[in-house]
Scaffold this motif. Structure first.
Motif, PDB file in Angstrom:
ATOM      1  N   GLY A 229       1.980  -4.177  -6.173  1.00 51.42           N
ATOM      2  CA  GLY A 229       3.800  -3.681  -5.605  1.00 51.42           C
ATOM      3  C   GLY A 229       3.848  -2.376  -5.650  1.00 51.42           C
ATOM      4  N   PRO A 230       5.001  -1.739  -5.857  1.00 50.90           N
ATOM      5  CA  PRO A 230       4.974  -0.082  -5.792  1.00 50.90           C
ATOM      6  C   PRO A 230       5.292  -0.155  -7.292  1.00 50.90           C
ATOM      7  CG  PRO A 230       6.995  -1.156  -5.257  1.00 50.90           C
ATOM      8  CD  PRO A 230       5.888  -2.081  -4.942  1.00 50.90           C
ATOM      9  N   GLU A 231       4.891  -0.932  -7.999  1.00 48.76           N
ATOM     10  CA  GLU A 231       5.771  -0.872  -9.376  1.00 48.76           C
ATOM     11  C   GLU A 231       4.319  -0.154 -10.222  1.00 48.76           C
ATOM     12  OE1 GLU A 231       4.230  -4.860  -8.677  1.00 48.76           O
ATOM     13  OE2 GLU A 231       5.883  -3.448  -8.463  1.00 48.76           O
TER      14      GLU A 231
ATOM     15  N   ALA B 261      -3.067   1.732 -17.185  1.00 45.42           N
ATOM     16  CA  ALA B 261      -1.541   1.643 -16.935  1.00 45.42           C
ATOM     17  C   ALA B 261      -1.204   0.635 -15.343  1.00 45.42           C
ATOM     18  CB  ALA B 261      -0.661   2.630 -16.575  1.00 45.42           C
ATOM     19  N   GLY B 262      -1.890   1.244 -14.718  1.00 47.75           N
ATOM     20  CA  GLY B 262      -1.871   0.375 -13.064  1.00 47.75           C
ATOM     21  C   GLY B 262      -2.452  -0.462 -13.432  1.00 47.75           C
TER      22      GLY B 262
ATOM     23  N   ILE C  43      -2.174   9.654  -6.663  1.00 50.38           N
ATOM     24  CA  ILE C  43      -2.048   8.589  -7.069  1.00 50.38           C
ATOM     25  C   ILE C  43      -1.845   7.250  -5.854  1.00 50.38           C
ATOM     26  CG2 ILE C  43      -1.203   6.516  -8.657  1.00 50.38           C
ATOM     27  CD1 ILE C  43      -0.279   8.790  -9.985  1.00 50.38           C
ATOM     28  N   GLN C  44      -2.960   6.215  -5.402  1.00 51.26           N
ATOM     29  CA  GLN C  44      -2.735   5.584  -4.493  1.00 51.26           C
ATOM     30  C   GLN C  44      -2.913   3.974  -4.710  1.00 51.26           C
ATOM     31  OE1 GLN C  44      -4.268   9.005  -3.571  1.00 51.26           O
ATOM     32  NE2 GLN C  44      -6.145   8.560  -5.198  1.00 51.26           N
ATOM     33  N   GLY C  45      -2.912   3.123  -3.398  1.00 48.38           N
ATOM     34  CA  GLY C  45      -3.586   1.975  -3.704  1.00 48.38           C
ATOM     35  C   GLY C  45      -3.143   1.138  -3.093  1.00 48.38           C
TER      36      GLY C  45
ATOM     37  N   ALA D 114       0.954  -1.310   0.121  1.00 45.28           N
ATOM     38  CA  ALA D 114       0.117   0.439  -0.096  1.00 45.28           C
ATOM     39  C   ALA D 114       0.984   0.951  -0.128  1.00 45.28           C
ATOM     40  CB  ALA D 114      -0.872   0.553   1.196  1.00 45.28           C
ATOM     41  N   GLY D 115       0.811   2.362  -0.476  1.00 43.83           N
ATOM     42  CA  GLY D 115       1.354   3.621  -1.176  1.00 43.83           C
ATOM     43  C   GLY D 115       0.903   4.692  -1.548  1.00 43.83           C
TER      44      GLY D 115
END
Length: 277
Positions: free
Chosen positions: A122-124, A151-152, A115-117, A101-102
């Motif tokens: 992963g951070p990618e 893209a995400g 942008i968050q998830g 998460a970040g």
């Protein structure tokens, strides 16, 4: 359980979001014209939507509004929130959000984004989304939000899989009857929701978008359009001009928003050619 972008571009505000969760668009996104946009996720607190938009409307910068709202929430460490306003942008990820998460927030003057998830591969995912935002500079706002979401998704997205996606964006003068709704679309339960959302948005633009690349109805083009209208059953009498027949055909196809007194919209011409080929 979600990845999202909240953003501002000029006077436009919006949210794009996807998740392995039923009807994510019913929970995560909100925006208000001239005020800002919010996404609440992880263990989402839906009350954040009205609360944060209210704080933004009262003049608080986004970062201060988010800090104040989370400070009052005993469950804040399970929350993830992105918010963008006229001034400032911010993202928050609580320490108890499920990994990975970040998020990231940037204010670039005329544009800003958060942008968050969480529960990502992963951070990618966030990195790919931010890269897509930068690479899509110059594109229309709603298409840009979709590019970021795609893209995400392509980078891994929600580590549990796919289920739903949504796009909500506002811009003065946009949408049906210039109501200001640039896009309002949800895919509530689908095997490939981000792709389906993009398909729906292409249709949305066709029905509610403004004319683009208009060509005069003259000469060979006017003859072609007249002949194709006849193939579609819209036969013109000698007193009828091509624009009259085109308006009748476009009204039947729900393309009225793309009619132009200066000629024929490129996408309307493509649709007419497809329908009569």
């Amino acid at each position: 359980m979600t990845f999202s972008i909240v953003a501002r571009q000029g006077e436009a505000y919006g949210v794009a979001v996807a998740s392995k969760f039923l009807a994510v668009g019913a929970v995560v996104p909100a925006a208000r014209d001239g005020v800002g946009a919010v996404a609440t996720q992880s263990f989402a607190r839906v009350a954040y939507l009205d609360e944060l938009l209210g704080r933004l409307a009262s003049g608080e910068p986004a970062d201060e509004a988010l800090a104040a709202a989370t400070a009052l929430d005993d469950g804040r460490e399970t929350r993830q929130v992105g918010v963008v306003g006229v001034r400032s942008v911010a993202t928050f990820t609580g320490s108890e959000c499920n990994p990975w998460a970040g998020g990231v927030a940037r204010d670039e003057g005329d544009t800003a984004y958060a942008i968050q998830g969480n529960i990502l591969t992963g951070p990618e995912v966030v990195e790919a989304m931010e890269r897509a935002w930068r690479e899509s500079a110059g594109e229309p706002f709603a298409r840009r939000l979709l590019a970021v979401l795609a893209a995400g998704d392509a980078a891994g997205g929600d580590s549990r899989g796919r289920q739903s996606a949504a796009l909500y964006a506002l811009e003065p003068g946009s949408g049906y009857d210039a109501c200001g709704v640039l896009a309002d679309l949800r895919v509530d339960d689908h095997a490939d929701p981000v792709t389906e959302l993009a398909r729906l948005h292409a249709d949305w633009e066709m029905y509610f978008g403004k004319p683009e690349d208009v060509q005069p109805l003259e000469g060979a083009l006017a003859d072609e359009v007249r002949e194709r209208l006849a193939r579609a059953g819209f036969v013109l009498s000698g007193a009828d001009d091509v624009a009259t027949g085109l308006a009748d055909w476009a009204g039947n196809a729900n393309y009225e928003a793309r009619l132009s007194p200066d000629g024929i919209d490129r996408r309307v011409l493509e649709a007419l050619r497809t329908a009569t080929s």
